[in-house]
Design an enzyme around this catalytic site. Sequence first.
Site, PDB file in Angstrom:
ATOM      1  NE  ARG A   1       4.751  59.223   7.398  1.00  0.00           N
ATOM      2  CZ  ARG A   1       4.265  57.816   6.041  1.00  0.00           C
ATOM      3  NH1 ARG A   1       3.309  57.249   6.350  1.00  0.00           N
ATOM      4  NH2 ARG A   1       4.735  57.714   4.858  1.00  0.00           N
TER       5      ARG A   1
ATOM      6  CG  ASP B   1       5.954  54.356   0.686  1.00  0.00           C
ATOM      7  OD1 ASP B   1       5.926  53.629   0.807  1.00  0.00           O
ATOM      8  OD2 ASP B   1       5.319  54.914   1.420  1.00  0.00           O
TER       9      ASP B   1
END
Length: 542
Positions: free
Chosen positions: A168, A450
């Site tokens: 990613r 996150d």
Amino acid sequence: MVLQPHRPEQITLLAEVDDSAKKILTPEACQFLAILHRSFEPTRRELLFKRQLRQRRWDAGETPDFLPETKVVRDDPHWRGAPPAPGLVDRRVEITGPTDRKMVVNALNSDVRCYMADFEDSSTPTWSNMIQGQINLYDAIRRQVDFKIGEKEYKLRTDRPLPTLLARTRGWHLTEGHFLVDGQPMSGALFDFGLYFFHNAKELVSRGAGPYFYLPKMESHLEARLWNDVFNAAQDFIGMPRGTIRGTVLIETITAVFEMDEIIYELRDHIGGLNCGRWDYIFTFVKIFRNRPDMILPDRGDVTMTVPFMEAYVKLLVSTCHRRGVHAMGGMAAVIPIKNDDEANAKAMASVRADKLREVLAGHDGTWVAHPALASLAREVFDEYMPTANQIHVRTPDVEKITAGDLLNPQVPGKITLDGVKKNIHISLVYSEAWLRGIGCSPINFLMEDAATAEVSRSQLWQWVRHGVSTVEGIPLTKEYMLSLLDEETKGLISKAPAGNKFQRTAEYLAKQITGEDYTNFLTELFYEDVTTKKSSKSSRL
């Protein structure tokens, strides 16, 4: 550091390059990055400006809707995305996490089908993290990633095939401040993509897979078109057939959900599927409607996947993906096993099981976990209810009933509580402080948090103060009161933290972001200069 190929002194590296980094930052790789920058940076900047123009429309009272100009794409029943690529047919359980060497080994040893190695929300983009992450993935692809810490050895397992690797990248909005082309910092997305692709694409194909990516934070099909152009140019540059790259798009912005058909269409030769990025999706709901008093959501914990606007989002995503022949990936199980409390752990695992059951019954073809211990639980649920490699063949015709009103319905059962306010402050502080220390993925209250969850938390606080909300206990959430809570929580955390912590610095940042006044688009942009380690261009040379 200045490279001197055919255009001297046009690539400037403001960072130290040690011997291990030199196999990644080769002159040839740097020239490839420069080509990507010169080819696509103008379009990237134009698209980011279009984001600003859109936000002005939302602030003026307009709401997102399906685009009339692309109705022909949505209504055409005949076109399909690319069929699943090698290693991406069965994606029932994927593990996600940062690219540090320990995580890479543990993730690839997990009982999962895929590992999403994350340069984005679970990684602080320090120069060291970004470069070491590229080194770790380079070594892992070649089965050279084993290492020792003291007496403990970390080795890739050899008793079965390893999970398929996907990387990613950072989103279009972020830059890599250490790497300048023609005096401009390069796009973080293109930097991450370019290094990974240049070094590993052919090696991955030789091992039966390919260069596969997760693409975050997109807000329109035009941003997907840019990625498709990047993919074509990169494949042409190294002589790789077009369509070898696959990109799975995270639908984690409110605007993107209205353009899912179009996003798949733009990437149709390279599409790997769409993913439900649940926390960022909630974040953008608050973000784009932050100036609207009629669009206020309750405590973050009340905004579950079963509330009306989230349920509509899932149904539309699954139906759109399957109609176009591509994977619909579920969201994150962020729970961390709770040690020394069997009752609490059992309750937490039951919640994960219920979430994965909801996903597989909704038609998802796979799901995410943040911890290896959750892999078997998620797999058991998908094995029971999805005996085939995926369920792309499953159709949900009631998608035509989903309207813009369903996707934007702010009516969520729940309340704004003092406890919810304090939790948002706590998460914003604890996560952001760790981020400033270079740690982008933090265990908080037995959840792996996150950047997305910190974004939801601070955005809710901002909106509540902005519109003069009171908690269910009758406490007005004024600027002064919010700052007093921030100060109290900061002092409490500092009293328990080791020397060298960054809670005071973090609080200084957040004080301007939770009081209904200043609002930065992304915390990661706000914090970025704090974690760069820029050096003079003469400090190192390849």
